[in-house]
Design an enzyme around this catalytic site. Structure first.
Site, short mmCIF file in Angstrom:
data_model
loop_
_atom_site.label_atom_id
_atom_site.label_comp_id
_atom_site.label_asym_id
_atom_site.label_seq_id
_atom_site.Cartn_x
_atom_site.Cartn_y
_atom_site.Cartn_z
N ASP A 84 0.82 -1.31 -0.03
CA ASP A 84 -0.01 -0.08 -0.04
C ASP A 84 0.89 1.22 -0.02
OD1 ASP A 84 -1.94 -1.83 0.45
OD2 ASP A 84 -2.67 -0.99 2.05
N HIS A 131 4.03 -2.29 3.04
CA HIS A 131 3.77 -0.85 2.40
C HIS A 131 5.10 -0.63 1.62
CE1 HIS A 131 1.08 -0.63 5.65
NE2 HIS A 131 0.36 0.22 5.13
#
Length: 711
Positions: free
Chosen positions: A82, A234
């Site tokens: 992400d 991430h």
């Protein structure tokens, strides 16, 4: 036919300012609206969430009437990342995935896609899957419907602009696992499902946004048994060095357990969730990418520009303050006493429809300290009683010459031809010189190298905000700058309100030229180039009337600015000359370009950025610098007022004068530059207290240059 100034440049200015404001908005309001890539938000009630969701799989399909929860098969893992793409971490992650031959799914934020579209193209080219993560990392569970649609539309568009593809995959920011879905989250799932999006949650969270060591990330990413997994990691939103360090360990552990790596859509048995983007999305996305990249580049550019403006402003303030102190000492020694005998003076007063002021002007000249003064009033085609009013001053020293309306330069030359003495004092018809002012000017001509002397012009009609602002400008800017130019030894202007000339010097330059609209600047520069000194006498005071309406002030300053541009161009070759001409070309002219053209155009940017920073709360440094300069201007204004023997009671107007009034002058300068470039010069206007002429010289189309003299 009267030539009308073009208006297109105002549309250009408006468009530039609008684009600047939009870019500032994107750079501050939109780009700072994103989250930090942290974890899920606090929980809440979940009584409206179907049990099939909370106990189901990580992929929620609410695109049809019946929401479906999709799970991941055993020994199947989909790695998801992400908050990217990020130029520091995404390439490293892509290299590791390529080396390990592992596909992944990247949920990208629109703002980062717009900044780094090449990284998203690299992800899709490598065969990875790409989904949306909103544009600014907005919490969709609390976002209003309209904002949510904008977030998703902008994200879809920039992805289309970067890759030419559209996607139905969406990971809501701050989401977690299925059993953590709240009522608010569920409403967001239903709303985004209606828009055609497939919501992707996770089953395992590496918690790399808070982990202190790569080993912690590896432990959080691994399932306890052999269940299928969607791992949340991430590649943006902060320092992801620990994620990069942990990634090989995660891959190695899953491989050791016999897991199959795949993308999210394949993991749940769905076809690829991407398709070719529409033409509109591709065009819209490309435009949005360009806008965001401009917005991101704007703050550093604005910072450098503001730094330059601040340096120029500080340099000007220090220069004027220092010059004022030095000039005061020199003037005290030079002007302490008048010589025993003064050269004889002739005063020339050009007048056009000045019936109301001409008599007072002439009487003031007769009391100017030169008993044998010769006053020549040139009535330049007046349609009122100007000539009669001048003749009404019963004094043999006054002569009135009439001529058809030919303009101010011609009127001055006519007056010089009729003047009887070698020192010519030129005064506007709406000006009252102080007692002794003529004598102070005449005293300067005891030095044979002096060709002209500028007097100290003050505002007479100090009633109303606009005249008071001009009063401060005359004292602060004009007065201090003339002292600086006097020290340089090459003054660029002898004000039309009060200035004296040696007849020989005027003759050597061919008299007052009509080449420009600023004949007082043109003649002063011509004298400097001819080797004559142009001095300033601060003790030779004169009161002049200034415009009292914005319209009249605009036309006056437009004419001044345009005429100054003409004079700068006409005398540009002074930079290659020596002596006084060289000082004009290499000292005075650069000062005029920097501080009367560049700075007036750029200084309002400091005001605008400071105000914008305060309103949006994004930057306080420009506001602090702006406040510091306001205080410095206030101190300089107090010094200038005291130096000129003026009251300090109008100091409170300085901050407003340095913002609103300065911005207006900036627009005038811009207008003058635009009309000069387009070859549409201003016309002399016939309004009170401004001498009018029927034929104003025009710049020809093309590059700025002085009009050739009409013989």
């Amino acid at each position: 036919m009267r030539k009308v100034a073009p208006r297109g440049h105002w549309w250009v200015l408006t468009s530039v300012l609008a684009a600047l404001l939009v870019a500032l908005f994107v750079a501050t309001s939109v780009l700072r609206g994103g989250g930090d890539g942290g974890g899920a938000h606090d929980g809440g009630p979940d009584d409206l969430v179907p049990p099939v969701v909370t106990a189901g799989g990580p992929v929620l399909d609410a695109r049809t009437g019946t929401p479906v929860s999709l799970g991941i098969p055993r020994r199947t893992v989909a790695l998801t990342f992400d908050d990217g793409p990020d130029p520091a971490w995404t390439p490293q992650i892509l290299r590791i995935l390529a080396a390990e031959k592992v596909p992944a799914t990247f949920f990208v934020t629109g703002e980062h896609v717009a900044q780094h579209p090449g990284l998203v193209r690299a992800q899709t080219t490598a065969g990875h899957e790409v989904g949306l993560h909103t544009f600014t990392h907005a919490d969709l569970s609390t976002t209003p419907d309209r904002r949510m649609r904008l977030e998703l539309a902008a994200s879809r568009a920039v992805l289309a602009g970067a890759t030419g593809k559209s996607t139905a995959l969406l990971r809501p920011p701050y989401s977690s696992m299925p059993d953590a879905v709240t009522n608010r989250d569920w409403r967001a799932v239903l709303r985004t499902g209606e828009l055609g999006y497939l919501n992707v949650l996770s089953t395992h969270d590496g918690l790399d946004w808070q982990a202190r060591a790569p080993e912690e990330i590896v432990r959080g990413a691994l399932p306890v048994e052999e269940e299928g997994a969607v791992v949340l990691l991430h590649d943006g939103g902060g320092d992801r060095s620990r994620t990069v360090a942990a990634l090989r360990g995660i891959i190695d552990e899953f491989k050791a357990r016999g897991y199959r790596f795949t993308t999210v859509s394949r993991a749940v048995g769905l076809p690829p969730q991407h398709s070719s983007a529409t033409t509109f999305d591709r065009w819209y996305g490309s435009a949005l990418i360009a806008l965001v990249q401009t917005a991101v580049a704007l703050p550093p550019v604005m910072g450098r520009l503001l730094g330059g403006v601040a340096l120029l402003t500080a340099a000007r303030l220090l220069l004027l303050a220092a010059a004022s102190v030095v000039h005061r000492r020199r003037a005290a020694a030079r002007d302490s006493t008048l010589p025993a005998s003064l050269p004889r003076v002739s005063a020339v007063v050009p007048a056009h429809n000045e019936e109301a002021t001409i008599a007072a002007c002439v009487r003031a000249l007769l009391n100017g300290g030169c008993p044998d003064i010769d006053v020549v009033v040139v009535d330049d085609g007046s349609t009122d009683g100007t000539a009669a009013a001048a003749r009404g001053v019963a004094d043999p020293r006054v002569r009135v010459v009439t001529q058809p309306n030919r303009g101010k330069p011609a009127a001055l030359n006519t007056g010089v031809a009729h003047a009887g003495h070698d020192v010519i004092l030129m005064v506007d018809a709406d000006t009252l010189i102080a007692p002794g002012a003529a004598a102070h000017l005449a005293a300067a001509f005891a030095d044979p190298s002096v060709g002209a002397v500028a007097g100290n012009t003050k505002v007479a009609n100090r009633t109303g905000l606009l005249p008071l602002w001009q009063h401060l400008e005359y004292v602060m800017s004009f007065g201090l700058e003339r002292r600086l130019f006097d020290l340089i030894g090459a003054s660029p202007t002898v004000p039309g309100a009060i200035g004296a000339f040696r007849r020989e010097a005027l003759a050597s330059c061919g008299g007052i030229s009509a080449d420009t609209l600023a004949e007082d600047t043109d003649i002063a520069m011509a004298l400097c180039r001819g080797g004559w000194r142009v001095e300033y006498r601060g003790d030779a005071h004169a009161l002049t009337h200034v415009p009292t309406t914005v319209r009249d002030l605009w036309h006056q300053r437009h004419r001044w600015a345009y005429g100054t541009l003409q004079s700068l161009w006409k005398h540009r070759h002074a930079v290659k000359e020596s002596g006084i001409a060289g000082r004009l070309g290499r000292r005075t002219l650069p000062y005029l370009v920097l501080f009367q053209l560049v700075l007036p155009l750029a200084a309002p940017l400091m005001d605008a950025v400071a105000l914008y920073g305060l309103v949006t709360g994004t930057a306080t440094a420009p506001a602090v610098v702006w406040a510091a300069f306001c205080l410095a201007q206030l101190a300089l204004a107090a010094h200038a007022l005291r130096r000129d023997g003026e009251s300090l009671r109008h100091l409170w107007l300085v901050p407003l004068q340095q913002t609103a009034y300065r911005t207006a002058l900036c627009l005038v300068t811009f207008h003058a530059l635009a009309t000069a470039a387009m070859g549409a010069g201003p016309q002399w206007r016939n309004h009170p207290h401004v001498l009018a002429a029927s034929r104003a010289p025009q710049l020809p189309p093309g590059p700025l240059k002085a009009r050739e003299k009409v013989r």
